[in-house]
Design an enzyme around this catalytic site. Structure first.
Site, PDB file in Angstrom:
ATOM      1  N   HIS A  16      22.778  62.149  45.683  1.00 54.15           N
ATOM      2  CA  HIS A  16      21.339  61.906  45.530  1.00 54.15           C
ATOM      3  C   HIS A  16      20.769  61.279  46.802  1.00 54.15           C
ATOM      4  O   HIS A  16      19.718  61.693  47.297  1.00 54.15           O
ATOM      5  CB  HIS A  16      21.055  60.930  44.370  1.00 54.15           C
ATOM      6  CG  HIS A  16      21.399  61.438  43.018  1.00 54.15           C
ATOM      7  ND1 HIS A  16      22.221  60.736  42.173  1.00 54.15           N
ATOM      8  CD2 HIS A  16      21.028  62.557  42.352  1.00 54.15           C
ATOM      9  CE1 HIS A  16      22.336  61.398  41.034  1.00 54.15           C
ATOM     10  NE2 HIS A  16      21.626  62.513  41.123  1.00 54.15           N
ATOM     11  N   LYS A  40      17.624  60.991  25.062  1.00 54.82           N
ATOM     12  CA  LYS A  40      18.950  60.709  25.607  1.00 54.82           C
ATOM     13  C   LYS A  40      19.102  59.225  25.886  1.00 54.82           C
ATOM     14  O   LYS A  40      18.198  58.603  26.439  1.00 54.82           O
ATOM     15  CB  LYS A  40      19.120  61.464  26.936  1.00 54.82           C
ATOM     16  CG  LYS A  40      20.055  62.625  26.896  1.00 54.82           C
ATOM     17  CD  LYS A  40      20.020  63.330  28.227  1.00 54.82           C
ATOM     18  CE  LYS A  40      21.390  63.408  28.842  1.00 54.82           C
ATOM     19  NZ  LYS A  40      21.378  64.156  30.108  1.00 54.82           N
TER      20      LYS A  40
END
Length: 160
Positions: A16, A40
């Site tokens: 990332h 989630k």
């Protein structure tokens, strides 16, 4: 030019960060948009993910960390941004990302999705893999910054 780099970043990895750093050199402003997916349960809270991202990108003056819920297209409109960045590791990523890019364009006709290919040393890397390695006591120091390693190991010790 302002771009949005969306994701869950649960946790942020060197993969990332590589995309973020490369974007920061190419674009005037990079908004890291942490998805708050209410369906989630993440390992880290949204606030914890944002703090880890802020800490690991503090050397990049043109990077902003934010969060959003709901549709990415709506968030991009709200931010006045017409360019989104997505990282690709493999062909399987492309298939999923292409669908999302087309849906986002249908929802927000001005949005463009730019795909950045991961560096070869990060092609295999995912947040899920990092969490699994850490869960079994493996060394994750080559996958995440020290701050993330420390935070994840503390989460695991606390029973995630």
């Amino acid at each position: 030019m302002k771009v949005i780099y969306p994701g869950s970043f649960d946790p942020v990895t060197y993969g990332h960060l590589d995309i973020i750093e490369r974007c920061s050199k190419k674009f005037g402003k990079v908004i890291i948009a942490v998805l708050n997916n209410v369906s989630k349960k993440g390992t880290f809270t949204i606030q914890e993910r944002m703090e880890l991202l802020k800490e690991t990108t503090k050397h990049l003056d043109n990077v902003e960390v934010d969060s959003f819920s709901g549709l990415l297209a709506d968030y991009a409109k709200e931010k006045g941004c017409t360019t989104m960045i997505r990282g690709l590791r493999a062909v399987s990523d492309y298939e999923i990302e292409m669908q999302m890019a087309l849906v986002n364009r249908k929802l927000y006709k001005d949005i463009e999705t730019l795909f950045m290919v991961s560096r070869s040393e990060y092609v295999f890397l995912s947040s899920s893999l990092v969490k699994e390695i850490a869960l079994y006591g493996g060394d994750i120091s080559c996958f995440v910054p020290r701050e993330v390693e420390y935070a994840l190991n503390n989460k695991i010790k606390g029973g995630i």
